[in-house]
Design an enzyme around this catalytic site. Structure first.
Site, short mmCIF file in Angstrom:
data_model
loop_
_atom_site.label_atom_id
_atom_site.label_comp_id
_atom_site.label_asym_id
_atom_site.label_seq_id
_atom_site.Cartn_x
_atom_site.Cartn_y
_atom_site.Cartn_z
CG LEU A 1 -6.64 -2.74 15.99
CD1 LEU A 1 -7.70 -1.79 16.52
CD2 LEU A 1 -6.75 -4.09 16.69
CG LEU B 1 -2.11 -0.95 1.00
CD1 LEU B 1 -2.88 -1.09 2.29
CD2 LEU B 1 -3.03 -0.41 -0.08
CB SER C 1 -5.63 -6.03 3.30
OG SER C 1 -5.73 -7.34 3.79
NE ARG C 2 -3.55 -0.47 8.12
CZ ARG C 2 -4.00 -1.14 9.19
NH1 ARG C 2 -5.12 -1.83 9.12
NH2 ARG C 2 -3.34 -1.12 10.32
CG LEU C 3 -7.01 -3.31 -0.20
CD1 LEU C 3 -7.44 -4.65 -0.73
CD2 LEU C 3 -6.40 -2.48 -1.31
#
Ligand code: K
Length: 653
Positions: free
Chosen positions: A392, A100, A573-575
């Site tokens: 998290l 990312l 997943s930070r998406l």
């Protein structure tokens, strides 16, 4: 027309991902980063325990600025970078997360690259350096009682004798507190499969109760109960778990690697009545779990283990005298830690069992930490300094453009109401970022006091730093963070003072104490002592006891008229989902339009999920079509050719 197909490895590929190149340019910055990390760790511990402003020295500031200038993480990820630790080891982050940082160029990064200063407070009016350091010390060496085996048994007898508790009552609270503590550290999103190993006594009973609560918290518990008893209490606990379809497994079926079947283990074999060395079949189980707290589960095959009250096999007072080698990373002490807990050096030590009445505290001279709010557990021992491991997975929801209101204020209203309904503490707390005429940013939290189509309002002292910044530049940015909902709203725009009648009306709606406080406080100027302030307060209180206090001219409201509002919903997943609405003025009215979704997100979806993607462009707009298991989705982006190029590069990368 241009077509490209992605052929990236699947998400679970163990390949190590190189850091994004701009971040890799750290040969010069590496040592500065390490220094920043070391100092940040100390700083983070202080943050947990006290106000930190006074411990943040100029060296830290320099180190952090160096870091910020070296990194190229996207917008909000500068925050993520600090909290999740891409400073030290971006390659230890989950595979998909490592990517990312490759995408996007944030306005924050651009601002820093331009030479604007990152904001760090170096001075606090009300916090002394000594005070903050003392708080840090306190957290490192908790002032807490440790019980002998005899004292633990005596407390047990007292509770269930003269104090009128029943064993199942205490067990219920103890097991619940362990489940709550586990949730604090090992979230079900990543640690769903739990093996609970229950012994023959009450420690085993705590394990059953814990397993039941874990089920209701979203985990999938499996029970290993090698030595059954016919006692009705235990039979009931077993029946309750069977009704939840929790599987029971034989101890013989347990073999390494346990990580194939379980993500976390709960050790509820023995508590404070344990003596000697573990007898069969527990001896083999303890041996199997015998790995240190810092070992890698992928290498040992042993998932992280949470011990209830005492690591099983340890002497209740002397610790691991039999050198079992069993050193779990997490311990939940009940009632009060036993002496063995002094030998526990794992990263997570909690106290549970929130049922100790004052009579016990007095009789046994107990020193126990307070439990926060309604929490069933409290972390004890040194604060966890492994900032890199703090992350998290955001799973609370999604933000779909089609479900969002067209009017951003209406959308804000929906989310604000959600935050109120979710019991978020002070949902109207917002960070207010301002900048001085010479480009120095500053930031603080204030309370939103109203919003409508005309903007977002708050009140303050006009002579404060924010007041003078706003008078000088007339611009500000607000940010709301609603943690339980994993949502953020960022608002930017022009600021103006509210009409004096509106400020008057709000001022007089406040409690008298707050009115006097506003009038008494020479905001943002150093006062000789707290008593000076208090004297001023008392003087005004006496003077205006029976009459209305006029609003000080130096105090009043501001309104931010939004030009950009971004709604951010955390996703796994930070998406994340982001919806950015920007204002545009047509001849007749102010309207809002939705900006394109983050290009990086589209690129990522294509690149890392190996989905077939087709891009078509006609010079004005780009149409990205993505095949997924949910069908074919189209995204149309209206952008300049240079942006097309970057999208194509992203997708083809
Ligand atoms: K135990």
């Amino acid at each position: 027309m241009l077509s490209c197909k992605s052929s990236r490895p699947p998400l679970n590929c163990p390949k190590v991902v190189p850091r994004p190149s701009a971040e890799v340019s750290t040969t010069v910055c590496g040592s500065m980063r390490q220094a920043a990390v070391r100092r940040l760790s100390v700083l983070a511990a202080s943050v947990i325990n006290s106000q930190i402003a006074s411990v943040c020295d100029s060296g830290v500031r320099r180190s952090l600025q160096s870091y910020a200038q070296c990194s190229s993480s996207p917008g909000n990820n500068t925050h993520n970078a600090v909290t999740s630790g891409s400073l030290t080891s971006s390659c230890s982050a989950p595979y998909e997360f490592q990517h990312l940082a490759s995408f996007g160029t944030s306005s924050l990064h651009r601002d820093l690259a331009r030479g604007s200063r990152a904001q760090f407070s170096t001075q606090a009016v009300s916090t002394s350096e000594k005070g903050a350091n003392m708080a840090f010390q306190a957290a490192s060496e908790p002032d807490i009682s440790y019980l002998t085996q005899k004292e633990a048994a005596a407390i047990d007898e007292e509770l269930m004798g003269p104090l009128g508790f029943s064993v199942d009552q205490l067990m219920e609270l103890a097991g619940l507190s362990v489940a709550c503590a586990i949730y604090e550290v090992y979230r079900p999103s990543e640690y769903r499969r739990v093996l609970v190993i229950c012994g023959p006594g009450n420690n085993g009973g705590d394990g059953f109760v814990c397993a039941r609560h874990l089920h209701h918290f979203g985990y999938a518990p499996t029970i290993c109960y090698p030595k059954r008893t016919d006692k009705p209490l235990y039979k009931g606990l077993v029946t309750q778990l069977e009704a939840l379809h929790a599987p029971f497994v034989d101890p013989e079926s347990l073999s390494l690697p346990l990580t194939d079947h379980y993500d976390v283990i709960v050790d509820a074999m023995f508590g404070f009545s344990f003596k000697g060395i573990p007898r069969p079949p527990f001896d083999k189980i303890v041996k199997m779990l015998s790995v240190g707290p810092d070992t890698n589960p992928a290498e040992t095959g042993v998932p992280p283990t949470v011990s209830i009250d005492i690591p099983s096999g340890w002497d209740v007072e002397k610790g691991d005298v039999e050198t079992t080698g069993f050193h779990p990373p997490m311990l939940v002490s009940l009632t009060a830690p036993k002496l063995a807990a002094k030998f526990f050096h794992g990263p997570h030590h909690f106290l549970g069992g929130r049922f100790v009445p004052p009579a016990i505290v007095e009789k046994f001279h107990l020193r126990l930490p307070p439990f926060p709010g309604t929490s069933q557990c409290v972390r004890i021992g040194p604060a966890v300094l492994d900032v890199a491991a703090m992350r998290l997975s955001y799973e609370a929801g999604a933000l779909d453009e089609e479900d969002a209101a067209k009017d951003p204020v209406e959308q804000f209203s929906r989310w604000f109401n959600d935050a109120v309904a979710a019991n978020i503490h002070e949902p109207n707390g917002m960070s207010l970022a301002t900048v001085s005429a010479d480009g120095r940013p500053s930031n603080r939290f204030v309370l939103l006091k109203g919003y409508d189509a005309d903007g977002f309002k708050w009140y303050t002292n006009y002579g404060s730093r924010k007041g003078s910044d706003l008078s000088e530049t007339g611009r500000a940015a607000l940010a709301f963070w609603w943690p339980g909902l994993e949502r953020q709203v960022r608002i930017e725009g022009d600021v103006e003072k509210l009409p004096s009648e509106e400020s008057d009306a709000y001022f007089h709606s406040r409690p008298k104490g707050s009115q006097i406080g506003a009038a008494a406080s020479p905001q943002s100027s150093v006062v000789p002592s707290r008593s000076t302030l208090e004297d001023m307060y008392k003087q005004l209180e006496a003077e205006y006891q029976d009459k209305e206090l006029p609003r000080p001219e130096t105090w009043g409201g501001f309104r931010l008229r939004p030009q950009r509002i971004e709604f951010w919903q955390g996703r796994p997943s930070r998406l994340h989902d982001r919806l950015l609405l920007t204002e545009w003025a047509s001849v007749h009215a102010i309207r809002w339009r939705v900006e394109d979704r983050t290009f990086g997100t589209i690129g990522l979806i294509c690149a890392y999920r190996s989905v077939p993607v087709t891009c078509e462009h006609d010079g004005i707009s780009l149409r990205v079509s993505i095949d997924s298991h949910q069908g074919r989705k189209h995204h149309v982006l209206n952008r300049t050719p240079s942006i097309f190029l970057s999208i194509v590069v992203l997708i083809g990368w």
